[in-house]
Design an enzyme around this catalytic site. Structure first.
Site, PDB file in Angstrom:
ATOM      1  CE1 TYR A  15     -36.694  18.881  31.462  1.00  0.00           C
ATOM      2  CE2 TYR A  15     -36.167  19.232  33.771  1.00  0.00           C
ATOM      3  CZ  TYR A  15     -36.196  18.406  32.663  1.00  0.00           C
ATOM      4  OH  TYR A  15     -35.749  17.117  32.778  1.00  0.00           O
TER       5      TYR A  15
ATOM      6  NE  ARG B 199     -39.521  18.714  37.285  1.00  0.00           N
ATOM      7  CZ  ARG B 199     -38.433  17.969  37.025  1.00  0.00           C
ATOM      8  NH1 ARG B 199     -38.178  17.549  35.793  1.00  0.00           N
ATOM      9  NH2 ARG B 199     -37.607  17.653  37.986  1.00  0.00           N
TER      10      ARG B 199
ATOM     11  CD  GLN C 167     -30.995   9.980  43.616  1.00  0.00           C
ATOM     12  OE1 GLN C 167     -31.264   9.310  42.614  1.00  0.00           O
ATOM     13  NE2 GLN C 167     -31.470   9.680  44.817  1.00  0.00           N
ATOM     14  CG  ASN C 168     -33.870  15.991  45.774  1.00  0.00           C
ATOM     15  OD1 ASN C 168     -34.188  14.969  45.159  1.00  0.00           O
ATOM     16  ND2 ASN C 168     -34.025  16.121  47.075  1.00  0.00           N
ATOM     17  CB  VAL C 169     -33.055  19.294  39.794  1.00  0.00           C
ATOM     18  CG1 VAL C 169     -32.286  18.102  39.225  1.00  0.00           C
ATOM     19  CG2 VAL C 169     -34.554  19.072  39.693  1.00  0.00           C
ATOM     20  CG  ASP C 170     -35.411  20.775  45.528  1.00  0.00           C
ATOM     21  OD1 ASP C 170     -36.198  19.823  45.687  1.00  0.00           O
ATOM     22  OD2 ASP C 170     -34.412  20.944  46.265  1.00  0.00           O
TER      23      ASP C 170
ATOM     24  CG  HIS D 243     -29.589  13.408  39.151  1.00  0.00           C
ATOM     25  ND1 HIS D 243     -30.540  12.625  39.774  1.00  0.00           N
ATOM     26  CD2 HIS D 243     -28.563  12.575  38.855  1.00  0.00           C
ATOM     27  CE1 HIS D 243     -30.111  11.364  39.830  1.00  0.00           C
ATOM     28  NE2 HIS D 243     -28.917  11.314  39.299  1.00  0.00           N
TER      29      HIS D 243
ATOM     30  CB  CYS E 223     -27.585  29.739  22.780  1.00  0.00           C
ATOM     31  SG  CYS E 223     -26.005  30.306  23.423  1.00  0.00           S
TER      32      CYS E 223
ATOM     33  N   GLY F  28     -35.202   9.409  51.267  1.00  0.00           N
ATOM     34  CA  GLY F  28     -36.156   9.923  50.285  1.00  0.00           C
ATOM     35  C   GLY F  28     -35.824   9.595  48.850  1.00  0.00           C
TER      36      GLY F  28
HETATM   37  C1  BV8 Z   1     -25.974   7.749  33.136  1.00  0.00           C
HETATM   38  C2  BV8 Z   1     -32.751  15.234  36.596  1.00  0.00           C
HETATM   39  C3  BV8 Z   1     -24.276   7.117  31.617  1.00  0.00           C
HETATM   40  C4  BV8 Z   1     -33.755  15.464  35.505  1.00  0.00           C
HETATM   41  C5  BV8 Z   1     -32.739  12.818  36.936  1.00  0.00           C
HETATM   42  C6  BV8 Z   1     -26.666   1.511  35.563  1.00  0.00           C
HETATM   43  C7  BV8 Z   1     -25.519   2.313  35.604  1.00  0.00           C
HETATM   44  C8  BV8 Z   1     -25.522   3.555  35.002  1.00  0.00           C
HETATM   45  C9  BV8 Z   1     -26.690   4.024  34.367  1.00  0.00           C
HETATM   46  C10 BV8 Z   1     -27.818   3.233  34.327  1.00  0.00           C
HETATM   47  C11 BV8 Z   1     -27.812   1.985  34.917  1.00  0.00           C
HETATM   48  N1  BV8 Z   1     -29.042   1.442  34.735  1.00  0.00           N
HETATM   49  C12 BV8 Z   1     -29.826   2.301  34.060  1.00  0.00           C
HETATM   50  C13 BV8 Z   1     -29.111   3.383  33.776  1.00  0.00           C
HETATM   51  C14 BV8 Z   1     -29.597   4.531  33.033  1.00  0.00           C
HETATM   52  C15 BV8 Z   1     -30.276   5.576  33.892  1.00  0.00           C
HETATM   53  C16 BV8 Z   1     -31.134   5.024  34.980  1.00  0.00           C
HETATM   54  O1  BV8 Z   1     -30.693   4.903  36.122  1.00  0.00           O
HETATM   55  N2  BV8 Z   1     -32.364   4.710  34.652  1.00  0.00           N
HETATM   56  C17 BV8 Z   1     -33.308   4.244  35.645  1.00  0.00           C
HETATM   57  C18 BV8 Z   1     -34.704   4.764  35.300  1.00  0.00           C
HETATM   58  C19 BV8 Z   1     -33.247   2.726  35.654  1.00  0.00           C
HETATM   59  N3  BV8 Z   1     -29.296   6.458  34.459  1.00  0.00           N
HETATM   60  C20 BV8 Z   1     -28.887   7.512  33.723  1.00  0.00           C
HETATM   61  O2  BV8 Z   1     -29.250   7.710  32.583  1.00  0.00           O
HETATM   62  C21 BV8 Z   1     -27.897   8.439  34.375  1.00  0.00           C
HETATM   63  N4  BV8 Z   1     -26.836   8.700  33.448  1.00  0.00           N
HETATM   64  O3  BV8 Z   1     -25.945   6.676  33.653  1.00  0.00           O
HETATM   65  O4  BV8 Z   1     -25.145   8.106  32.124  1.00  0.00           O
HETATM   66  C22 BV8 Z   1     -23.330   7.842  30.762  1.00  0.00           C
HETATM   67  C23 BV8 Z   1     -21.982   7.825  31.092  1.00  0.00           C
HETATM   68  C24 BV8 Z   1     -21.095   8.498  30.271  1.00  0.00           C
HETATM   69  C25 BV8 Z   1     -21.560   9.203  29.151  1.00  0.00           C
HETATM   70  C26 BV8 Z   1     -22.917   9.235  28.862  1.00  0.00           C
HETATM   71  C27 BV8 Z   1     -23.819   8.553  29.661  1.00  0.00           C
HETATM   72  C28 BV8 Z   1     -28.526   9.802  34.648  1.00  0.00           C
HETATM   73  C29 BV8 Z   1     -29.624   9.685  35.637  1.00  0.00           C
HETATM   74  C30 BV8 Z   1     -30.105  11.093  36.036  1.00  0.00           C
HETATM   75  C31 BV8 Z   1     -31.471  11.344  35.461  1.00  0.00           C
HETATM   76  N5  BV8 Z   1     -31.966  12.636  35.915  1.00  0.00           N
HETATM   77  N6  BV8 Z   1     -33.128  14.029  37.350  1.00  0.00           N
HETATM   78  C32 BV8 Z   1     -35.045  15.972  36.054  1.00  0.00           C
HETATM   79  O5  BV8 Z   1     -35.197  16.149  37.282  1.00  0.00           O
HETATM   80  O6  BV8 Z   1     -35.932  16.240  35.202  1.00  0.00           O
HETATM   81  S1  BV8 Z   1     -33.216  11.479  37.822  1.00  0.00           S
HETATM   82  C33 BV8 Z   1     -34.633  11.784  38.697  1.00  0.00           C
HETATM   83  O7  BV8 Z   1     -34.913  10.559  39.371  1.00  0.00           O
HETATM   84  C34 BV8 Z   1     -34.543  12.814  39.804  1.00  0.00           C
HETATM   85  O8  BV8 Z   1     -33.268  13.385  39.966  1.00  0.00           O
HETATM   86  C35 BV8 Z   1     -34.836  11.989  41.039  1.00  0.00           C
HETATM   87  O9  BV8 Z   1     -34.204  12.468  42.155  1.00  0.00           O
HETATM   88  C36 BV8 Z   1     -34.255  10.704  40.591  1.00  0.00           C
HETATM   89  C37 BV8 Z   1     -34.461   9.476  41.391  1.00  0.00           C
HETATM   90  O10 BV8 Z   1     -35.672   9.499  41.823  1.00  0.00           O
HETATM   91  P1  BV8 Z   1     -35.829   9.776  43.411  1.00  0.00           P
HETATM   92  O11 BV8 Z   1     -35.093  10.998  43.782  1.00  0.00           O
HETATM   93  O12 BV8 Z   1     -35.502   8.532  44.120  1.00  0.00           O
HETATM   94  O13 BV8 Z   1     -37.314  10.127  43.433  1.00  0.00           O
HETATM   95  P2  BV8 Z   1     -38.456   9.086  43.251  1.00  0.00           P
HETATM   96  O14 BV8 Z   1     -39.660   9.850  42.906  1.00  0.00           O
HETATM   97  O15 BV8 Z   1     -37.993   7.976  42.395  1.00  0.00           O
HETATM   98  O16 BV8 Z   1     -38.625   8.439  44.711  1.00  0.00           O
HETATM   99  C38 BV8 Z   1     -38.995   9.263  45.777  1.00  0.00           C
HETATM  100  C39 BV8 Z   1     -38.795   8.411  47.017  1.00  0.00           C
HETATM  101  O17 BV8 Z   1     -39.104   9.218  48.136  1.00  0.00           O
HETATM  102  C40 BV8 Z   1     -39.711   7.201  47.066  1.00  0.00           C
HETATM  103  O18 BV8 Z   1     -38.973   6.056  47.478  1.00  0.00           O
HETATM  104  C41 BV8 Z   1     -40.738   7.571  48.141  1.00  0.00           C
HETATM  105  O19 BV8 Z   1     -41.166   6.444  48.892  1.00  0.00           O
HETATM  106  C42 BV8 Z   1     -39.922   8.478  49.008  1.00  0.00           C
HETATM  107  N7  BV8 Z   1     -40.693   9.471  49.765  1.00  0.00           N
HETATM  108  C43 BV8 Z   1     -41.893  10.033  49.439  1.00  0.00           C
HETATM  109  N8  BV8 Z   1     -42.246  10.919  50.422  1.00  0.00           N
HETATM  110  C44 BV8 Z   1     -41.236  10.913  51.339  1.00  0.00           C
HETATM  111  C45 BV8 Z   1     -40.256   9.998  50.929  1.00  0.00           C
HETATM  112  N9  BV8 Z   1     -39.133   9.766  51.636  1.00  0.00           N
HETATM  113  C46 BV8 Z   1     -38.979  10.432  52.791  1.00  0.00           C
HETATM  114  N10 BV8 Z   1     -39.873  11.340  53.261  1.00  0.00           N
HETATM  115  C47 BV8 Z   1     -41.012  11.596  52.573  1.00  0.00           C
HETATM  116  N11 BV8 Z   1     -41.911  12.477  53.045  1.00  0.00           N
END
Ligand code: BV8
Length: 243
Positions: free
Chosen positions: A66, A69, A100-103, A118, A146, A186
């Site tokens: 982190y 990043r 969803q972005n953290v920036d 996020h 801490c 995005g």
């Molecule tokens: C939770 C912070 C429950 C950290 C991130 C169903 C329901 C609920 C949960 C789940 C579920 N199924 C699975 C889950 C669990 C999990 C999940 O979703 N897993 C995935 C992998 C299947 N979800 C969770 O764990 C969430 N929490 O559900 O908690 C709960 C409830 C009560 C009590 C306890 C628990 C938490 C999810 C958050 C995780 N943290 N980020 C960090 O940054 O280090 S997520 C991380 O992925 C980033 O935030 C990022 O934004 C996010 C998603 O990715 P994208 O933003 O979409 O980015 P990605 O790279 O994937 O894609 C980029 C896209 O841009 C591509 O499509 C590309 O084509 C496009 N692109 C590229 N260039 C361009 C462009 N588009 C436009 N212009 C361009 N130039």
């Protein structure tokens, strides 16, 4: 490139919601979540590092990831896509940005009504009590601790397996259900519950426009899929709708 139907819809829209993902920051030079990680992080999968378990297993590794990043994110600027979204907010009577972005590039570009699903990579808190910490000493080899409770410090982001901020998703779902238009920009639409927001809109018969160079799981369901970069398409939309 921008259908007249979208231009008319956006011009007349009273309430517009936008969901953004890492792709919106890609043109600023911030690697998306699924881009191959570079350098010493190349061998790690982000989804394997962004978890409480990974941190507990190796606090120093996750803390350093982190820190790397945060440093990257601190060096980049908003791109025309971020600026266009801030301009859209000025023109639309009722506008909400859910990211969803953290920036901080949406903030830097001037967006006002931002809901962070996020967290914020520039925020640092302690693992046990979530005390927010502004400055810390870092001894080599371990994350800082801490000053209030002594637990490890960590990034103020939502890890996989952690809950999103209270009410964030419910607020977004309510908002999009009564929107005139929703954009999903995005994002790979793979991470829940954030990915459910555009689906909520579609289920309420609210038009959803996706902007992404690639297909995603919602592409076949959205009202309109604009295949391209947000930094190029969004300024074009602003130009066509508001001149
Ligand atoms: C939770 C912070 C429950 C950290 C991130 C169903 C329901 C609920 C949960 C789940 C579920 N199924 C699975 C889950 C669990 C999990 C999940 O979703 N897993 C995935 C992998 C299947 N979800 C969770 O764990 C969430 N929490 O559900 O908690 C709960 C409830 C009560 C009590 C306890 C628990 C938490 C999810 C958050 C995780 N943290 N980020 C960090 O940054 O280090 S997520 C991380 O992925 C980033 O935030 C990022 O934004 C996010 C998603 O990715 P994208 O933003 O979409 O980015 P990605 O790279 O994937 O894609 C980029 C896209 O841009 C591509 O499509 C590309 O084509 C496009 N692109 C590229 N260039 C361009 C462009 N588009 C436009 N212009 C361009 N130039």
């Amino acid at each position: 490139m921008i259908p007249q139907s979208l231009i008319n819809l956006l011009r007349d829209a009273k309430r517009v919601a936008v969901l953004t993902g890492a792709g919106v920051s890609a043109e600023s030079g911030v690697p998306t979540f699924r881009d191959a990680q570079t350098g010493l992080w190349a061998k790690y999968e982000p989804t394997e590092l962004a978890t409480p378990e990974a941190f507990k297993a190796d606090p120093e590794l996750v803390w350093n990831w982190y820190a790397w990043r945060r440093e990257l994110a601190g060096k980049v600027q908003p791109n025309p896509g971020h600026v266009a979204l801030a301009q859209m907010e000025q023109h639309v009577p009722d506008f909400a940005l859910f990211t969803q972005n953290v920036d901080d590039l949406h903030d830097q570009a001037g967006s006002q009504n931002i809901t962070r699903f996020h967290g914020n990579i520039f925020g640092v808190k302690c693992f046990d009590q979530h005390h927010m910490i502004d400055n810390w000493d870092q001894l080599p080899g371990t994350p800082p601790t801490c000053p209030q409770c002594g637990s490890w410090l960590r990034s103020d982001v939502v890890w996989f397996g952690e809950a999103l901020p209270d009410g964030a998703i419910e607020t977004a779902a309510d908002y999009v259900r009564s929107a005139d238009l929703v954009f999903s920009i995005g994002t790979s639409s793979l991470v829940y519950p954030a990915a459910a927001v555009p689906i909520e809109a579609l289920n309420a018969s609210v038009p959803v426009v996706e902007i992404n160079p690639n297909e995603t799981p919602i592409t076949e369901h959205v009202s309109l899929a604009l295949r391209g970069k947000s930094g190029e398409i969004l300024p074009l939309i602003i130009e066509k709708v508001w001149g």
